[in-house]
Design an enzyme around this catalytic site. Structure first.
Site, mmCIF file in Angstrom:
data_model
loop_
_atom_site.group_PDB
_atom_site.id
_atom_site.type_symbol
_atom_site.label_atom_id
_atom_site.label_comp_id
_atom_site.label_asym_id
_atom_site.label_seq_id
_atom_site.Cartn_x
_atom_site.Cartn_y
_atom_site.Cartn_z
ATOM 1 N N GLY A 45 52.689 11.937 87.243
ATOM 2 C CA GLY A 45 53.727 12.192 86.258
ATOM 3 C C GLY A 45 54.813 11.137 86.404
ATOM 4 O O GLY A 45 55.021 10.611 87.500
ATOM 5 N N GLN A 50 63.019 7.293 85.366
ATOM 6 C CA GLN A 50 62.427 6.616 86.531
ATOM 7 C C GLN A 50 62.072 5.161 86.235
ATOM 8 O O GLN A 50 61.765 4.403 87.158
ATOM 9 C CB GLN A 50 61.166 7.352 86.996
ATOM 10 C CG GLN A 50 61.448 8.735 87.568
ATOM 11 C CD GLN A 50 60.171 9.366 88.071
ATOM 12 O OE1 GLN A 50 59.430 9.954 87.306
ATOM 13 N NE2 GLN A 50 59.897 9.214 89.358
ATOM 14 N N CYS A 98 57.619 12.184 94.881
ATOM 15 C CA CYS A 98 58.188 11.558 93.693
ATOM 16 C C CYS A 98 58.114 10.045 93.845
ATOM 17 O O CYS A 98 58.457 9.519 94.900
ATOM 18 C CB CYS A 98 59.651 12.009 93.546
ATOM 19 S SG CYS A 98 60.457 11.328 92.097
ATOM 20 N N GLU A 141 59.055 16.951 86.240
ATOM 21 C CA GLU A 141 59.407 15.896 85.273
ATOM 22 C C GLU A 141 60.573 16.329 84.385
ATOM 23 O O GLU A 141 61.450 15.527 84.076
ATOM 24 C CB GLU A 141 58.197 15.507 84.415
ATOM 25 C CG GLU A 141 56.976 14.995 85.188
ATOM 26 C CD GLU A 141 57.296 13.901 86.200
ATOM 27 O OE1 GLU A 141 58.274 13.157 86.008
ATOM 28 O OE2 GLU A 141 56.569 13.805 87.210
HETATM 29 CO CO CO Z 1 59.666 12.549 90.364
#
Ligand code: CO
Length: 176
Positions: A45, A50, A98, A141
């Site tokens: 994801g 990001q 992450c 997310e």
């Molecule tokens: Co993340």
């Protein structure tokens, strides 16, 4: 095109993202670049902040169980302006990582089942009911779009333990 990732310490990860008002060619390109970036980074994801875009968009792939010990990944899915519309009161604890916080995994409690509504790249609204890890990925997310990271949802004690490591990451990336 592979996009540069934004890491822990950057303000971009702590900002509430704006809704997408129109699905332009730029948004379509961003979504396809995000899928490429997610795949090359071996993530399942990736949210727009990001990669430095503060809009309500994320991409992911579902885990599909092939057999008891074999998982495969679905085609990429795109979520525009996603909304959590329902979740069960039951929660489960599971491990998360992450791409923006490399090298760390932590246990996070999340609802077992959720209902989510979003728009695809053609502007069609869809509703999904999900369970377990596939629900977890979407919640992770969705948090990114509100400036929330999985470490914010960890229990205090394990969170404290990773503090020195986070401080290091922060020093490295806060200038970005
Ligand atoms: Co993340």
């Amino acid at each position: 095109m592979i996009l540069p990732l934004v890491y822990y310490g950057s303000k971009l990860l702590r900002t509430k993202c704006a809704p997408i008002l129109e699905i332009t060619d730029e948004i379509k390109k961003l979504a396809s670049d995000m899928v490429e970036t997610m795949d090359v980074s071996r993530g399942i994801g990736l949210a727009a902040p990001q990669v430095g875009h503060l809009v309500r968009l994320f991409v992911l792939r579902n885990y599909i169980e092939v057999s008891e010990e074999e998982l495969t990944l679905s085609d990429p899915l795109v979520y525009i302006n996603p909304k959590l519309i329902a979740h069960t009161p039951q929660k489960i604890l599971d491990s998360e990582g992450c791409l923006s916080i490399p090298g760390i995994r932590g246990e996070v409690e999340r609802p077992l089942k959720i209902t989510i509504e979003a728009m695809d790249l053609e502007g069609r609204v869809f509703v999904e009911e999900l369970e377990g890890y596939n629900a977890r990925v979407r919640l992770h997310e969705l948090d990114h779009l509100n400036g929330v990271l999985f470490i914010d949802r960890m229990a205090l004690r394990p969170r404290k333990k990773m503090e020195p490591f986070l401080k290091e990451l922060e020093k490295k990336h806060q200038s970005l």
